[in-house]
Design a protein around this motif. Structure first.
Motif, PDB file in Angstrom:
ATOM      1  N   GLY A   1       8.205   5.742  -4.602  1.00  0.00           N
ATOM      2  CA  GLY A   1       7.783   6.557  -3.473  1.00  0.00           C
ATOM      3  C   GLY A   1       6.540   6.048  -2.770  1.00  0.00           C
ATOM      4  O   GLY A   1       6.010   6.727  -1.881  1.00  0.00           O
ATOM      5  N   ASN A   2       6.057   4.849  -3.120  1.00  0.00           N
ATOM      6  CA  ASN A   2       4.856   4.299  -2.486  1.00  0.00           C
ATOM      7  C   ASN A   2       5.181   3.359  -1.336  1.00  0.00           C
ATOM      8  O   ASN A   2       4.278   2.975  -0.595  1.00  0.00           O
ATOM      9  N   ARG A   3       6.444   2.976  -1.203  1.00  0.00           N
ATOM     10  CA  ARG A   3       6.771   2.001  -0.180  1.00  0.00           C
ATOM     11  C   ARG A   3       6.654   2.597   1.219  1.00  0.00           C
ATOM     12  O   ARG A   3       6.076   1.967   2.127  1.00  0.00           O
ATOM     13  N   ALA A   4       7.187   3.771   1.423  1.00  0.00           N
ATOM     14  CA  ALA A   4       7.150   4.386   2.762  1.00  0.00           C
ATOM     15  C   ALA A   4       5.729   4.652   3.243  1.00  0.00           C
ATOM     16  O   ALA A   4       5.377   4.303   4.378  1.00  0.00           O
ATOM     17  N   PRO A   5       4.832   5.271   2.431  1.00  0.00           N
ATOM     18  CA  PRO A   5       3.445   5.443   2.917  1.00  0.00           C
ATOM     19  C   PRO A   5       2.755   4.122   3.213  1.00  0.00           C
ATOM     20  O   PRO A   5       1.973   4.021   4.163  1.00  0.00           O
ATOM     21  N   PHE A   6       3.037   3.085   2.420  1.00  0.00           N
ATOM     22  CA  PHE A   6       2.429   1.774   2.660  1.00  0.00           C
ATOM     23  C   PHE A   6       2.879   1.206   4.009  1.00  0.00           C
ATOM     24  O   PHE A   6       2.063   0.669   4.773  1.00  0.00           O
ATOM     25  N   LYS A   7       4.164   1.330   4.308  1.00  0.00           N
ATOM     26  CA  LYS A   7       4.678   0.812   5.579  1.00  0.00           C
ATOM     27  C   LYS A   7       4.140   1.608   6.758  1.00  0.00           C
ATOM     28  O   LYS A   7       3.862   1.049   7.828  1.00  0.00           O
ATOM     29  N   ILE A   8       3.991   2.909   6.579  1.00  0.00           N
ATOM     30  CA  ILE A   8       3.415   3.732   7.657  1.00  0.00           C
ATOM     31  C   ILE A   8       1.976   3.310   7.927  1.00  0.00           C
ATOM     32  O   ILE A   8       1.542   3.218   9.084  1.00  0.00           O
ATOM     33  N   THR A   9       1.221   3.041   6.868  1.00  0.00           N
ATOM     34  CA  THR A   9      -0.162   2.580   7.044  1.00  0.00           C
ATOM     35  C   THR A   9      -0.205   1.240   7.783  1.00  0.00           C
ATOM     36  O   THR A   9      -1.036   1.027   8.674  1.00  0.00           O
ATOM     37  N   LEU A  10       0.695   0.325   7.412  1.00  0.00           N
ATOM     38  CA  LEU A  10       0.761  -0.957   8.108  1.00  0.00           C
ATOM     39  C   LEU A  10       1.120  -0.778   9.580  1.00  0.00           C
ATOM     40  O   LEU A  10       0.554  -1.446  10.456  1.00  0.00           O
ATOM     41  N   LEU A  11       2.046   0.113   9.863  1.00  0.00           N
ATOM     42  CA  LEU A  11       2.454   0.349  11.251  1.00  0.00           C
ATOM     43  C   LEU A  11       1.308   0.904  12.075  1.00  0.00           C
ATOM     44  O   LEU A  11       1.081   0.475  13.221  1.00  0.00           O
ATOM     45  N   LEU A  12       0.557   1.841  11.530  1.00  0.00           N
ATOM     46  CA  LEU A  12      -0.607   2.372  12.238  1.00  0.00           C
ATOM     47  C   LEU A  12      -1.667   1.290  12.433  1.00  0.00           C
ATOM     48  O   LEU A  12      -2.280   1.190  13.506  1.00  0.00           O
ATOM     49  N   GLY A  13      -1.886   0.481  11.396  1.00  0.00           N
ATOM     50  CA  GLY A  13      -2.854  -0.608  11.534  1.00  0.00           C
ATOM     51  C   GLY A  13      -2.447  -1.620  12.588  1.00  0.00           C
ATOM     52  O   GLY A  13      -3.297  -2.144  13.322  1.00  0.00           O
TER      53      GLY A  13
END
Length: 456
Positions: free
Chosen positions: A276-288
């Motif tokens: 369940g950590n992959r989606a939050p990580f990708k969202i953080t990358l997208l915002l960055g």
């Protein structure tokens, strides 16, 4: 007041007629008496200075040949929005004045003097692409040789219009034109020539260019078309100035950070989807990545659609697609572990074929199920696992009926459910792997295409 204007006009008329009459077959040699005394010659050239309002020729039917050259000493700025090129030039013009001649041996060996340009006739050479007021300093001087050759150099800050193509930004090359022509004199009165060869102009400009910033000078070429305005024909010389952008600044500040973010996004597929950590990580990358684009927006051209904007949009789209893929895989895993739906026969066979292509026959499937402790009635192809689960008596029913085989039936039910969960989890991992490979293929193809276009 009216009388003074009348006398002035009559003086100019008599002077013009005198030049016409005097120029027929005459030679003009300046008397050098007192030419070099006291470091000056205040009255020797007075007769020449009085003729500065007229084109210096002995026969007005002969055009004046003006040889020009320039040295580009700096490329100051390139404005992509306004389509302007700002540069600094040293313009040199050379022409002959037949009324200024002397013999050096009679003039204390003097072969060249400097004369204020306000006292001389100057050709009205201008740059057609010029888009600003000429701010050439006043009070410049020109050198005059004993043969009557005048050499005039002046510095110019030129802001010229240029058709800029920014599609290949930041690896773009621009080809701007500087067209020198006369404003008043047609080909019957003035012709333009080259004081230096064009390769000499290009080599000298490259050697002395002072700016080592964003742009560098590649070369200079020329053409000599005639310009027709109505019934008048003007001579002109067109120089093609090729410049190239130095992309190092944009590679370090734009392409490298963007490439790192996309690479990290691709590597995030190796995070376990069950955690369940992959989606939050990708969202953080997208915002960055969006914050990165907002900060670097000032470095991008403000008009047109350069290829780098397409590249950034492509990277952003890839990151969004990878996030959607993660959401889809997370949904499949949640569905598999909570309430797995019935699995179609074709999907079950496809999973078995992809995981073990040699076990596609019923005998092999029976051996596999026997190894898992399943009865022959539970073989795939006979009945769906969930259908069997629905028809098997549940633990609650076995308790009420007091069936002695309730414990065994419950174990078989749990085993069947676990087997179905494992199939859906296996399918989720297969889809994750397949979509990840498609993602890598599409990303590699897109990046290679952009690089090839840039190299073109």
């Amino acid at each position: 007041m009216e009388g003074s204007w009348f006398h002035k006009e009559r003086f100019l008329l008599f002077l013009a007629l005198g030049l016409l009459i005097q120029g027929r077959g005459s030679t003009f040699i300046i008397n050098c008496s007192g030419f070099g005394q006291h470091g000056g010659y205040p009255t020797v050239l007075d007769s020449v200075f009085e003729r500065k309002a007229f084109r210096p020729v002995t026969n007005f039917s002969i055009p004046t040949l003006v040889n020009i050259s320039f040295t580009m000493s700096a490329i100051l700025d390139v404005d992509e929005h306004l389509q302007l090129l700002s540069s600094f030039l040293w313009l040199e013009m050379v022409w002959d004045n037949p009324f200024i001649r002397w013999k050096p041996e009679e003039c204390e060996g003097i072969t060249k003097i400097s004369v204020a340009t306000k006292n001389l006739w100057l050709p009205d050479i201008f740059i057609i692409e010029f888009m600003n007021v000429d701010k050439t300093p006043k009070g410049l001087t020109a050198y005059v040789s004993n043969e009557g050759r005048i050499r005039y150099k002046k510095p110019m800050k030129v802001t010229s219009i240029c058709n800029l193509d920014i599609f290949y930004f930041p690896f773009d090359q621009q080809n701007c034109t500087l067209t020198f022509s006369s404003f008043l004199y047609t080909v019957e009165n003035m012709l333009l020539g080259m004081e230096k060869e064009v390769w000499e102009i290009a080599d000298t400009s490259r050697d002395i260019v002072q700016t080592h910033g964003e742009w560098e000078l590649l070369g200079i070429n020329k053409a000599t078309p005639k310009m027709s305005v109505g019934t008048s024909l003007y001579d002109q010389i067109m120089f093609y100035v090729a410049i190239r952008r130095r992309p190092r600044l944009y590679i370090i500040n734009l392409l490298v950070p963007s490439g790192f973010l996309v690479a990290i996004d691709a590597l995030s597929f190796y995070l376990p989807a069950e955690s369940g950590n992959r989606a939050p990580f990708k969202i953080t990358l997208l915002l960055g990545y969006n914050v990165f684009l907002l900060m670097m927006n000032e470095l991008l051209p403000t008009n047109g659609t350069p290829l780098i904007s397409v590249y950034f949009a492509l990277c952003l789209s890839l990151m969004v697609v990878s996030l959607l893929e993660t959401i889809f895989i997370t949904y499949l895993l949640h569905l598999a572990t909570s309430q797995p739906p019935p699995m179609p026969q074709w999907l079950h066979s496809l999973i078995l074929y992809c995981t073990s292509p040699t076990k596609c026959c019923p005998t092999a499937l029976q051996k596999r199920n026997k190894a898992m402790g399943l009865p022959p009635a539970h073989l795939p192809g006979v009945k769906e696992p969930v259908e069997l689960v629905g028809k098997m008596p549940g633990p609650r029913e076995t308790e009420l009926n007091g069936c002695p085989g309730s414990t065994k039936a419950q174990q078989e039910d749990e085993t069947q459910k676990q087997h179905l969960v494992n199939l859906w989890v296996q399918f989720s991992h297969m889809m994750d792997t397949l979509l990840f490979r498609l993602y890598l293929l599409f990303m590699t193809t897109s990046v290679v295409t952009v690089i090839v276009l840039w190299n073109t």
